[in-house]
Design a protein around this motif. Structure first.
Motif, PDB file in Angstrom:
ATOM      1  N   ASP A  70     -11.212   8.045   8.031  1.00  0.00           N
ATOM      2  CA  ASP A  70     -10.789   8.449   7.234  1.00  0.00           C
ATOM      3  C   ASP A  70      -9.685   7.337   6.512  1.00  0.00           C
ATOM      4  OD1 ASP A  70      -8.969   9.664   4.511  1.00  0.00           O
ATOM      5  OD2 ASP A  70      -8.773  11.455   5.528  1.00  0.00           O
ATOM      6  N   PRO A  71      -9.604   6.901   5.430  1.00  0.00           N
ATOM      7  CA  PRO A  71      -8.592   5.546   5.381  1.00  0.00           C
ATOM      8  C   PRO A  71      -7.449   5.826   5.622  1.00  0.00           C
ATOM      9  CG  PRO A  71     -10.421   5.572   3.615  1.00  0.00           C
ATOM     10  CD  PRO A  71     -10.810   6.969   4.187  1.00  0.00           C
ATOM     11  N   GLY A  72      -6.436   7.135   5.307  1.00  0.00           N
ATOM     12  CA  GLY A  72      -5.271   7.685   5.088  1.00  0.00           C
ATOM     13  C   GLY A  72      -5.730   7.945   7.209  1.00  0.00           C
ATOM     14  N   GLU A  73      -5.851   8.051   7.568  1.00  0.00           N
ATOM     15  CA  GLU A  73      -6.358   7.256   9.196  1.00  0.00           C
ATOM     16  C   GLU A  73      -5.757   5.663   9.596  1.00  0.00           C
ATOM     17  OE1 GLU A  73      -9.341   8.910  10.696  1.00  0.00           O
ATOM     18  OE2 GLU A  73      -9.431  10.923  10.105  1.00  0.00           O
ATOM     19  N   ALA A  74      -5.705   5.442   9.223  1.00  0.00           N
ATOM     20  CA  ALA A  74      -5.994   4.220   9.441  1.00  0.00           C
ATOM     21  C   ALA A  74      -4.658   3.450   9.796  1.00  0.00           C
ATOM     22  CB  ALA A  74      -5.819   3.129   8.515  1.00  0.00           C
ATOM     23  N   GLU A  75      -4.006   2.517  11.082  1.00  0.00           N
ATOM     24  CA  GLU A  75      -2.213   2.558  11.625  1.00  0.00           C
ATOM     25  C   GLU A  75      -2.576   1.137  12.065  1.00  0.00           C
ATOM     26  OE1 GLU A  75      -1.901   5.058  14.870  1.00  0.00           O
ATOM     27  OE2 GLU A  75      -2.218   6.567  13.794  1.00  0.00           O
ATOM     28  N   GLY A  76      -1.871   0.580  12.069  1.00  0.00           N
ATOM     29  CA  GLY A  76      -1.398  -0.943  12.217  1.00  0.00           C
ATOM     30  C   GLY A  76      -1.588  -1.536  10.837  1.00  0.00           C
ATOM     31  N   THR A  77      -0.894  -2.982  11.108  1.00  0.00           N
ATOM     32  CA  THR A  77      -0.631  -3.869  10.202  1.00  0.00           C
ATOM     33  C   THR A  77      -1.447  -4.192   9.034  1.00  0.00           C
ATOM     34  OG1 THR A  77       1.421  -4.955  11.033  1.00  0.00           O
ATOM     35  CG2 THR A  77       0.881  -6.102   9.088  1.00  0.00           C
ATOM     36  N   VAL A  78      -2.621  -4.620   9.921  1.00  0.00           N
ATOM     37  CA  VAL A  78      -4.241  -4.263   9.369  1.00  0.00           C
ATOM     38  C   VAL A  78      -4.638  -3.514   8.653  1.00  0.00           C
ATOM     39  CG1 VAL A  78      -5.774  -6.238   9.236  1.00  0.00           C
ATOM     40  CG2 VAL A  78      -4.196  -7.091  10.899  1.00  0.00           C
ATOM     41  N   ALA A  79      -5.226  -3.006   9.529  1.00  0.00           N
ATOM     42  CA  ALA A  79      -5.562  -1.656   8.654  1.00  0.00           C
ATOM     43  C   ALA A  79      -5.314  -0.906   7.792  1.00  0.00           C
ATOM     44  CB  ALA A  79      -5.429  -0.471   9.368  1.00  0.00           C
ATOM     45  N   VAL A  80      -3.571  -1.085   7.238  1.00  0.00           N
ATOM     46  CA  VAL A  80      -2.482  -0.514   6.903  1.00  0.00           C
ATOM     47  C   VAL A  80      -2.557  -1.575   5.266  1.00  0.00           C
ATOM     48  CG1 VAL A  80      -0.551   0.189   5.967  1.00  0.00           C
ATOM     49  CG2 VAL A  80      -0.846   0.986   7.650  1.00  0.00           C
ATOM     50  N   ALA A  81      -3.395  -3.164   5.958  1.00  0.00           N
ATOM     51  CA  ALA A  81      -3.280  -3.724   4.342  1.00  0.00           C
ATOM     52  C   ALA A  81      -4.915  -3.686   3.803  1.00  0.00           C
ATOM     53  CB  ALA A  81      -3.293  -5.102   5.042  1.00  0.00           C
ATOM     54  N   ARG A  82      -5.455  -3.356   4.931  1.00  0.00           N
ATOM     55  CA  ARG A  82      -7.016  -3.018   4.216  1.00  0.00           C
ATOM     56  C   ARG A  82      -6.526  -1.590   2.985  1.00  0.00           C
ATOM     57  NH1 ARG A  82     -11.508  -6.097   6.796  1.00  0.00           N
ATOM     58  NH2 ARG A  82     -10.564  -7.184   8.185  1.00  0.00           N
ATOM     59  N   ARG A  83      -6.589  -1.093   3.684  1.00  0.00           N
ATOM     60  CA  ARG A  83      -6.566   0.286   3.030  1.00  0.00           C
ATOM     61  C   ARG A  83      -5.489   0.028   1.743  1.00  0.00           C
ATOM     62  NH1 ARG A  83      -2.998   4.839   6.049  1.00  0.00           N
ATOM     63  NH2 ARG A  83      -1.529   4.445   4.965  1.00  0.00           N
ATOM     64  N   ALA A  84      -4.142  -0.094   1.784  1.00  0.00           N
ATOM     65  CA  ALA A  84      -3.853  -1.338   0.365  1.00  0.00           C
ATOM     66  C   ALA A  84      -4.883  -1.878  -0.910  1.00  0.00           C
ATOM     67  CB  ALA A  84      -2.433  -1.766   0.575  1.00  0.00           C
ATOM     68  N   MET A  85      -5.290  -2.399   0.069  1.00  0.00           N
ATOM     69  CA  MET A  85      -6.002  -2.706  -1.353  1.00  0.00           C
ATOM     70  C   MET A  85      -6.907  -1.422  -1.770  1.00  0.00           C
ATOM     71  SD  MET A  85      -8.157  -6.596   1.034  1.00  0.00           S
ATOM     72  CE  MET A  85      -7.380  -5.805   2.222  1.00  0.00           C
ATOM     73  N   LEU A  86      -7.995  -0.842  -1.291  1.00  0.00           N
ATOM     74  CA  LEU A  86      -8.383   0.032  -1.727  1.00  0.00           C
ATOM     75  C   LEU A  86      -7.630   1.074  -2.872  1.00  0.00           C
ATOM     76  CD1 LEU A  86     -10.405   1.471   1.113  1.00  0.00           C
ATOM     77  CD2 LEU A  86     -11.482   0.289  -0.230  1.00  0.00           C
ATOM     78  N   THR A  87      -6.474   1.108  -2.020  1.00  0.00           N
ATOM     79  CA  THR A  87      -6.008   2.009  -3.430  1.00  0.00           C
ATOM     80  C   THR A  87      -4.877   1.219  -4.658  1.00  0.00           C
ATOM     81  OG1 THR A  87      -3.468   1.715  -2.483  1.00  0.00           O
ATOM     82  CG2 THR A  87      -4.256   3.551  -1.236  1.00  0.00           C
ATOM     83  N   ILE A  88      -5.437   0.132  -3.896  1.00  0.00           N
ATOM     84  CA  ILE A  88      -4.468  -0.837  -5.339  1.00  0.00           C
ATOM     85  C   ILE A  88      -5.613  -1.035  -6.307  1.00  0.00           C
ATOM     86  CG2 ILE A  88      -4.495  -3.607  -6.107  1.00  0.00           C
ATOM     87  CD1 ILE A  88      -2.835  -3.732  -3.663  1.00  0.00           C
ATOM     88  N   LEU A  89      -7.404  -0.746  -5.609  1.00  0.00           N
ATOM     89  CA  LEU A  89      -8.676  -0.768  -6.516  1.00  0.00           C
ATOM     90  C   LEU A  89      -9.212   0.457  -6.899  1.00  0.00           C
ATOM     91  CD1 LEU A  89     -10.866  -2.358  -4.579  1.00  0.00           C
ATOM     92  CD2 LEU A  89     -10.058  -3.768  -6.303  1.00  0.00           C
ATOM     93  N   ALA A  90      -8.513   1.543  -6.598  1.00  0.00           N
ATOM     94  CA  ALA A  90      -8.223   2.482  -6.979  1.00  0.00           C
ATOM     95  C   ALA A  90      -7.601   3.123  -8.059  1.00  0.00           C
ATOM     96  CB  ALA A  90      -8.229   3.726  -6.187  1.00  0.00           C
ATOM     97  N   GLY A  91      -5.843   1.882  -8.065  1.00  0.00           N
ATOM     98  CA  GLY A  91      -5.551   2.198  -9.187  1.00  0.00           C
ATOM     99  C   GLY A  91      -5.236   2.015 -10.580  1.00  0.00           C
ATOM    100  N   SER A  92      -6.575   1.136 -10.790  1.00  0.00           N
ATOM    101  CA  SER A  92      -7.184   1.313 -12.285  1.00  0.00           C
ATOM    102  C   SER A  92      -7.557   1.847 -12.793  1.00  0.00           C
ATOM    103  CB  SER A  92      -7.382  -0.750 -12.436  1.00  0.00           C
ATOM    104  OG  SER A  92      -8.050  -0.883 -10.973  1.00  0.00           O
ATOM    105  N   HIS A  93      -8.244   3.490 -11.987  1.00  0.00           N
ATOM    106  CA  HIS A  93      -8.757   3.921 -12.112  1.00  0.00           C
ATOM    107  C   HIS A  93      -7.681   5.526 -12.287  1.00  0.00           C
ATOM    108  CE1 HIS A  93     -12.372   2.006 -12.130  1.00  0.00           C
ATOM    109  NE2 HIS A  93     -12.176   1.110 -11.385  1.00  0.00           N
ATOM    110  N   ARG A  94      -6.478   5.282 -12.218  1.00  0.00           N
ATOM    111  CA  ARG A  94      -5.948   6.584 -12.273  1.00  0.00           C
ATOM    112  C   ARG A  94      -6.152   7.770 -13.687  1.00  0.00           C
ATOM    113  NH1 ARG A  94      -2.945   1.676 -12.879  1.00  0.00           N
ATOM    114  NH2 ARG A  94      -2.144   2.063 -15.107  1.00  0.00           N
ATOM    115  N   GLU A  95      -6.880   7.043 -14.843  1.00  0.00           N
ATOM    116  CA  GLU A  95      -6.972   8.490 -15.329  1.00  0.00           C
ATOM    117  C   GLU A  95      -8.639   8.527 -15.349  1.00  0.00           C
ATOM    118  OE1 GLU A  95      -4.553   8.779 -17.761  1.00  0.00           O
ATOM    119  OE2 GLU A  95      -3.791   6.849 -16.515  1.00  0.00           O
ATOM    120  N   HIS A  96      -9.146   8.204 -14.785  1.00  0.00           N
ATOM    121  CA  HIS A  96      -9.830   9.077 -14.430  1.00  0.00           C
ATOM    122  C   HIS A  96     -10.238  10.495 -13.872  1.00  0.00           C
ATOM    123  CE1 HIS A  96     -14.266  10.026 -13.025  1.00  0.00           C
ATOM    124  NE2 HIS A  96     -14.718   8.695 -13.350  1.00  0.00           N
TER     125      HIS A  96
END
Length: 118
Positions: A70-96
């Motif tokens: 689960d991306p929410g389980e990501a810990e550590g700087t690199v893992a959190v940065a990678r998870r942030a990329m996913l949330t930023i991509l998903a943010g462009s679909h926030r009206e879905h």
């Protein structure tokens, strides 16, 4: 549906619409693209889909290597940065309707005028 499945579905929808010719770009077309014909713009947008898929593939590879399901389980700087990329991509679909507000990225609100494109 988790964020990775959500993103893969949105990308597949966009790719399908682009290939069918039913996708019409909105206001995101900038000056660098204003003289492009529809075919060239479609190719550019399909390339963007491929780049998004590469970000997701990078996440999956790292998550598998670290045993993260689960991306929410990501810990550590690199893992959190990678998870942030996913949330930023998903943010462009926030009206879905399938968008989960818990995926909302924390974006900087104090962007200076110097960092904005002219």
């Amino acid at each position: 549906m988790d964020i990775v499945e959500f993103l893969e579905a949105r990308i597949a929808e966009q790719e399908s619409a682009l290939r069918e010719g039913s996708f019409r770009p909105g206001g995101s077309v900038g000056p660098e693209n204003e003289n492009m014909d529809q075919s060239s713009l479609r190719a550019l947008m399909l390339e963007e889909c491929a780049r998004k898929r590469a970000i997701i593939a990078s996440w999956k590879e790292a998550a598998d290597a670290e045993g993260i399901s689960d991306p929410g389980e990501a810990e550590g700087t690199v893992a959190v940065a990678r998870r942030a990329m996913l949330t930023i991509l998903a943010g462009s679909h926030r009206e879905h309707p399938d968008y989960d507000a818990g995926w909302s990225p924390e974006l900087p609100s104090d962007v200076s005028d110097e960092s904005l494109p002219e």
